[in-house]
Design a protein around this motif. Structure first.
Motif, PDB file in Angstrom:
ATOM      1  N   LYS A 156      -2.750 -30.709 -16.852  1.00 40.84           N
ATOM      2  CA  LYS A 156      -2.797 -29.866 -15.784  1.00 40.84           C
ATOM      3  C   LYS A 156      -2.411 -29.895 -14.667  1.00 40.84           C
ATOM      4  CE  LYS A 156      -6.180 -25.943 -14.589  1.00 40.84           C
ATOM      5  NZ  LYS A 156      -7.484 -25.503 -14.615  1.00 40.84           N
ATOM      6  N   LEU A 157      -2.831 -30.649 -14.030  1.00 38.81           N
ATOM      7  CA  LEU A 157      -1.958 -31.296 -12.895  1.00 38.81           C
ATOM      8  C   LEU A 157      -0.238 -31.214 -12.792  1.00 38.81           C
ATOM      9  CD1 LEU A 157      -2.326 -31.807  -9.419  1.00 38.81           C
ATOM     10  CD2 LEU A 157      -2.270 -34.272 -10.498  1.00 38.81           C
ATOM     11  N   VAL A 158      -0.118 -31.726 -13.538  1.00 39.77           N
ATOM     12  CA  VAL A 158       1.370 -31.557 -14.317  1.00 39.77           C
ATOM     13  C   VAL A 158       2.427 -30.925 -14.507  1.00 39.77           C
ATOM     14  CG1 VAL A 158       3.332 -32.858 -15.612  1.00 39.77           C
ATOM     15  CG2 VAL A 158       1.418 -34.282 -14.709  1.00 39.77           C
ATOM     16  N   ARG A 159       1.778 -29.442 -15.557  1.00 36.04           N
ATOM     17  CA  ARG A 159       2.337 -28.859 -15.198  1.00 36.04           C
ATOM     18  C   ARG A 159       1.941 -27.260 -14.201  1.00 36.04           C
ATOM     19  NH1 ARG A 159      -1.236 -28.358 -19.984  1.00 36.04           N
ATOM     20  NH2 ARG A 159      -2.586 -27.743 -18.604  1.00 36.04           N
ATOM     21  N   SER A 160       1.328 -27.953 -13.603  1.00 39.99           N
ATOM     22  CA  SER A 160       1.460 -27.157 -11.954  1.00 39.99           C
ATOM     23  C   SER A 160       2.537 -27.114 -11.054  1.00 39.99           C
ATOM     24  CB  SER A 160       0.003 -27.114 -11.645  1.00 39.99           C
ATOM     25  OG  SER A 160      -0.500 -28.363 -11.205  1.00 39.99           O
ATOM     26  N   ILE A 161       2.295 -28.813 -11.353  1.00 38.39           N
ATOM     27  CA  ILE A 161       3.335 -29.307 -10.213  1.00 38.39           C
ATOM     28  C   ILE A 161       5.268 -29.253 -10.562  1.00 38.39           C
ATOM     29  CG2 ILE A 161       4.597 -31.241  -9.554  1.00 38.39           C
ATOM     30  CD1 ILE A 161       2.261 -32.999  -9.044  1.00 38.39           C
ATOM     31  N   GLN A 162       5.332 -28.686 -12.418  1.00 34.09           N
ATOM     32  CA  GLN A 162       6.630 -28.388 -12.970  1.00 34.09           C
ATOM     33  C   GLN A 162       6.419 -26.604 -12.008  1.00 34.09           C
ATOM     34  OE1 GLN A 162       5.610 -29.644 -16.879  1.00 34.09           O
ATOM     35  NE2 GLN A 162       6.217 -31.061 -16.408  1.00 34.09           N
ATOM     36  N   GLU A 163       5.278 -25.980 -12.273  1.00 33.20           N
ATOM     37  CA  GLU A 163       4.970 -24.770 -11.826  1.00 33.20           C
ATOM     38  C   GLU A 163       5.900 -24.759 -10.209  1.00 33.20           C
ATOM     39  OE1 GLU A 163       1.724 -23.235 -12.657  1.00 33.20           O
ATOM     40  OE2 GLU A 163       2.517 -23.783 -15.372  1.00 33.20           O
ATOM     41  N   ASP A 164       5.462 -25.495  -9.255  1.00 33.34           N
ATOM     42  CA  ASP A 164       5.610 -25.556  -8.417  1.00 33.34           C
ATOM     43  C   ASP A 164       6.996 -25.776  -8.048  1.00 33.34           C
ATOM     44  OD1 ASP A 164       3.196 -24.536  -7.781  1.00 33.34           O
ATOM     45  OD2 ASP A 164       1.840 -26.473  -6.759  1.00 33.34           O
ATOM     46  N   LEU A 165       7.288 -26.895  -7.986  1.00 31.14           N
ATOM     47  CA  LEU A 165       8.949 -27.553  -8.928  1.00 31.14           C
ATOM     48  C   LEU A 165      10.053 -26.056  -9.506  1.00 31.14           C
ATOM     49  CD1 LEU A 165       9.072 -30.881  -8.740  1.00 31.14           C
ATOM     50  CD2 LEU A 165       8.923 -29.545  -7.362  1.00 31.14           C
ATOM     51  N   ALA A 166       9.714 -25.349  -9.882  1.00 32.90           N
ATOM     52  CA  ALA A 166      10.683 -24.434 -10.286  1.00 32.90           C
ATOM     53  C   ALA A 166      10.170 -22.823  -9.741  1.00 32.90           C
ATOM     54  CB  ALA A 166       9.697 -23.887 -12.202  1.00 32.90           C
ATOM     55  N   ARG A 167       9.590 -22.678  -9.280  1.00 34.12           N
ATOM     56  CA  ARG A 167       9.198 -21.934  -8.430  1.00 34.12           C
ATOM     57  C   ARG A 167       9.764 -21.717  -6.851  1.00 34.12           C
ATOM     58  NH1 ARG A 167       3.931 -21.477  -7.361  1.00 34.12           N
ATOM     59  NH2 ARG A 167       3.889 -20.899  -9.892  1.00 34.12           N
ATOM     60  N   GLY A 168       9.425 -22.955  -6.092  1.00 38.65           N
ATOM     61  CA  GLY A 168      11.551 -23.025  -5.347  1.00 38.65           C
ATOM     62  C   GLY A 168      12.014 -23.477  -5.710  1.00 38.65           C
ATOM     63  N   ILE A 169      12.440 -23.390  -6.331  1.00 38.25           N
ATOM     64  CA  ILE A 169      14.496 -23.674  -7.068  1.00 38.25           C
ATOM     65  C   ILE A 169      14.368 -22.062  -7.485  1.00 38.25           C
ATOM     66  CG2 ILE A 169      15.693 -24.340  -8.722  1.00 38.25           C
ATOM     67  CD1 ILE A 169      14.493 -26.727  -9.673  1.00 38.25           C
ATOM     68  N   GLU A 170      13.794 -20.994  -8.130  1.00 35.94           N
ATOM     69  CA  GLU A 170      13.553 -19.973  -8.208  1.00 35.94           C
ATOM     70  C   GLU A 170      14.106 -19.352  -6.673  1.00 35.94           C
ATOM     71  OE1 GLU A 170      12.311 -15.664  -9.900  1.00 35.94           O
ATOM     72  OE2 GLU A 170      11.304 -18.046 -10.056  1.00 35.94           O
ATOM     73  N   ASN A 171      13.073 -19.692  -6.075  1.00 31.60           N
ATOM     74  CA  ASN A 171      13.059 -18.521  -4.379  1.00 31.60           C
ATOM     75  C   ASN A 171      13.989 -19.373  -3.381  1.00 31.60           C
ATOM     76  OD1 ASN A 171      11.048 -17.541  -5.457  1.00 31.60           O
ATOM     77  ND2 ASN A 171       9.457 -18.652  -4.394  1.00 31.60           N
ATOM     78  N   ASP A 172      14.646 -20.861  -3.129  1.00 37.83           N
ATOM     79  CA  ASP A 172      15.131 -21.518  -2.671  1.00 37.83           C
ATOM     80  C   ASP A 172      16.356 -21.866  -2.579  1.00 37.83           C
ATOM     81  OD1 ASP A 172      12.925 -20.697  -0.522  1.00 37.83           O
ATOM     82  OD2 ASP A 172      11.424 -22.100  -1.054  1.00 37.83           O
ATOM     83  N   GLY A 173      16.870 -22.132  -3.811  1.00 43.39           N
ATOM     84  CA  GLY A 173      18.027 -23.036  -4.387  1.00 43.39           C
ATOM     85  C   GLY A 173      17.758 -24.129  -4.971  1.00 43.39           C
ATOM     86  N   SER A 174      16.461 -24.312  -4.388  1.00 45.53           N
ATOM     87  CA  SER A 174      16.106 -26.341  -3.955  1.00 45.53           C
ATOM     88  C   SER A 174      14.595 -26.435  -4.192  1.00 45.53           C
ATOM     89  CB  SER A 174      16.527 -27.104  -3.740  1.00 45.53           C
ATOM     90  OG  SER A 174      16.859 -26.846  -1.670  1.00 45.53           O
ATOM     91  N   ALA A 175      13.968 -27.478  -5.184  1.00 44.78           N
ATOM     92  CA  ALA A 175      12.862 -27.436  -4.269  1.00 44.78           C
ATOM     93  C   ALA A 175      12.128 -29.588  -3.802  1.00 44.78           C
ATOM     94  CB  ALA A 175      12.013 -27.881  -5.701  1.00 44.78           C
ATOM     95  N   SER A 176      11.427 -29.864  -3.065  1.00 43.92           N
ATOM     96  CA  SER A 176      10.868 -30.906  -3.404  1.00 43.92           C
ATOM     97  C   SER A 176       9.266 -31.190  -3.054  1.00 43.92           C
ATOM     98  CB  SER A 176      10.929 -30.899  -1.184  1.00 43.92           C
ATOM     99  OG  SER A 176       9.867 -29.891  -1.260  1.00 43.92           O
ATOM    100  N   LYS A 219       3.970 -26.725   1.623  1.00 46.02           N
ATOM    101  CA  LYS A 219       2.783 -25.679   0.800  1.00 46.02           C
ATOM    102  C   LYS A 219       1.832 -25.918  -0.084  1.00 46.02           C
ATOM    103  CE  LYS A 219       7.521 -23.402   0.103  1.00 46.02           C
ATOM    104  NZ  LYS A 219       8.469 -23.159  -0.939  1.00 46.02           N
ATOM    105  N   ARG A 220       1.916 -27.360  -1.021  1.00 46.66           N
ATOM    106  CA  ARG A 220       0.545 -27.324  -1.597  1.00 46.66           C
ATOM    107  C   ARG A 220       0.402 -28.739  -1.400  1.00 46.66           C
ATOM    108  NH1 ARG A 220       0.448 -27.780  -8.573  1.00 46.66           N
ATOM    109  NH2 ARG A 220      -1.343 -28.427  -8.028  1.00 46.66           N
ATOM    110  N   ILE A 221      -0.563 -29.608  -0.880  1.00 48.52           N
ATOM    111  CA  ILE A 221      -0.877 -30.370  -0.724  1.00 48.52           C
ATOM    112  C   ILE A 221      -2.073 -31.127  -2.008  1.00 48.52           C
ATOM    113  CG2 ILE A 221      -2.174 -32.391   1.368  1.00 48.52           C
ATOM    114  CD1 ILE A 221      -1.227 -30.965   2.433  1.00 48.52           C
ATOM    115  N   VAL A 222      -1.970 -32.443  -3.176  1.00 54.04           N
ATOM    116  CA  VAL A 222      -3.144 -32.666  -3.390  1.00 54.04           C
ATOM    117  C   VAL A 222      -3.291 -34.010  -3.886  1.00 54.04           C
ATOM    118  CG1 VAL A 222      -3.488 -32.978  -5.975  1.00 54.04           C
ATOM    119  CG2 VAL A 222      -2.328 -30.950  -5.139  1.00 54.04           C
ATOM    120  N   LEU A 223      -4.645 -34.572  -3.671  1.00 50.09           N
ATOM    121  CA  LEU A 223      -4.956 -35.797  -3.203  1.00 50.09           C
ATOM    122  C   LEU A 223      -5.923 -36.569  -4.659  1.00 50.09           C
ATOM    123  CD1 LEU A 223      -6.230 -38.468  -0.995  1.00 50.09           C
ATOM    124  CD2 LEU A 223      -8.389 -36.677  -0.790  1.00 50.09           C
ATOM    125  N   ILE A 224      -5.017 -37.405  -4.938  1.00 51.20           N
ATOM    126  CA  ILE A 224      -5.514 -37.743  -6.661  1.00 51.20           C
ATOM    127  C   ILE A 224      -6.049 -38.751  -6.080  1.00 51.20           C
ATOM    128  CG2 ILE A 224      -4.032 -36.997  -7.525  1.00 51.20           C
ATOM    129  CD1 ILE A 224      -2.679 -39.446  -7.006  1.00 51.20           C
TER     130      ILE A 224
END
Length: 216
Positions: A3-23, A163-168
């Motif tokens: 679930k965490l991995v899917r959400s990271i993928q979604e965040d990166l995809a959203r960054g690409i869509e909105n800004d042209g790149s993601a970090s 934008k998002r901080i995850v502590l594992i």
């Protein structure tokens, strides 16, 4: 973890869509390796538009056994993610500083002494490293930690430019450290958890539910 991995993928995809790149900024060590492996298998994400770097590293060559950068190249920049842009914190700190902020995803781990990134207990009390009001910067540190090497790390102020901080966490001992850190000012982790700038998600990789919620 999936679930965490899917959400990271979604965040990166959203960054690409909105800004042209993601970090994607990540800790090293063994804790995130499985996350790297699962991310690398995603065939939909435009990996060529993702910039990845470490939040901290040991000051050793990238092929050294203690290099966290080596883990990025071996476990993340492979499979479908072989064309991801890995930027070396140790060798190219100026290029890391050029990455657009806020970062899309910041993945942090912790040590049993309450450190995160390479911000160890001996740095508590020095505002340059752990104050939210400090200038965001990459800092070079004396030999510390295990293995004992000189270190390079983002300070807390720069980490919070995310934008998002995850502590594992990945074991009960670390879960206990997190619990203690909410009230123990001697632990570097206290200053991450108690700040109000960015919500910190805390995820036990062995449990599908979040551990704690940050104080409101």
């Amino acid at each position: 973890m999936e679930k965490l991995v899917r959400s990271i993928q979604e965040d990166l995809a959203r960054g690409i869509e909105n800004d042209g790149s993601a970090s994607f900024v990540t800790c090293g060590g063994t804790s995130p390796i499985k996350i790297f492996q699962l991310l690398s298998k995603n065939s939909i994400l435009e990996w060529s538009k993702v910039k990845a770097c470490l939040v901290d590293d040991r000051c050793v060559p990238s092929d050294h056994k203690d290099s966290n950068e080596r883990l990025l190249t071996e476990y993340l920049a492979v499979n479908k993610a072989s064309n991801i842009n890995v930027i070396s914190l140790y060798n190219e700190p100026r290029e890391v500083l050029k990455i657009k902020r806020p970062f899309d995803v910041m993945l942090l781990g912790l040590g049993h002494d309450g450190h995160f990134a390479s911000l160890f207990p001996k740095l508590v009390g020095n505002d340059k490293y752990l104050s939210v009001l400090a200038d965001p910067e990459i800092v070079v540190l004396d030999e510390m930690g295990d293995p004992k090497h000189k270190r390079i790390s983002m300070n807390l102020a720069m980490i919070l430019q995310s934008k998002r901080i995850v502590l594992i966490s990945n074991n009960k001992d670390k879960n206990k450290v997190i619990e203690d850190a909410y009230s123990n000012k001697d632990l570097p982790l206290y200053y991450l958890l108690k700040q109000k700038k960015v919500e910190v998600e805390i995820v036990d990789l062995n449990n599908s539910k979040p551990l704690y919620c940050q104080d409101s």
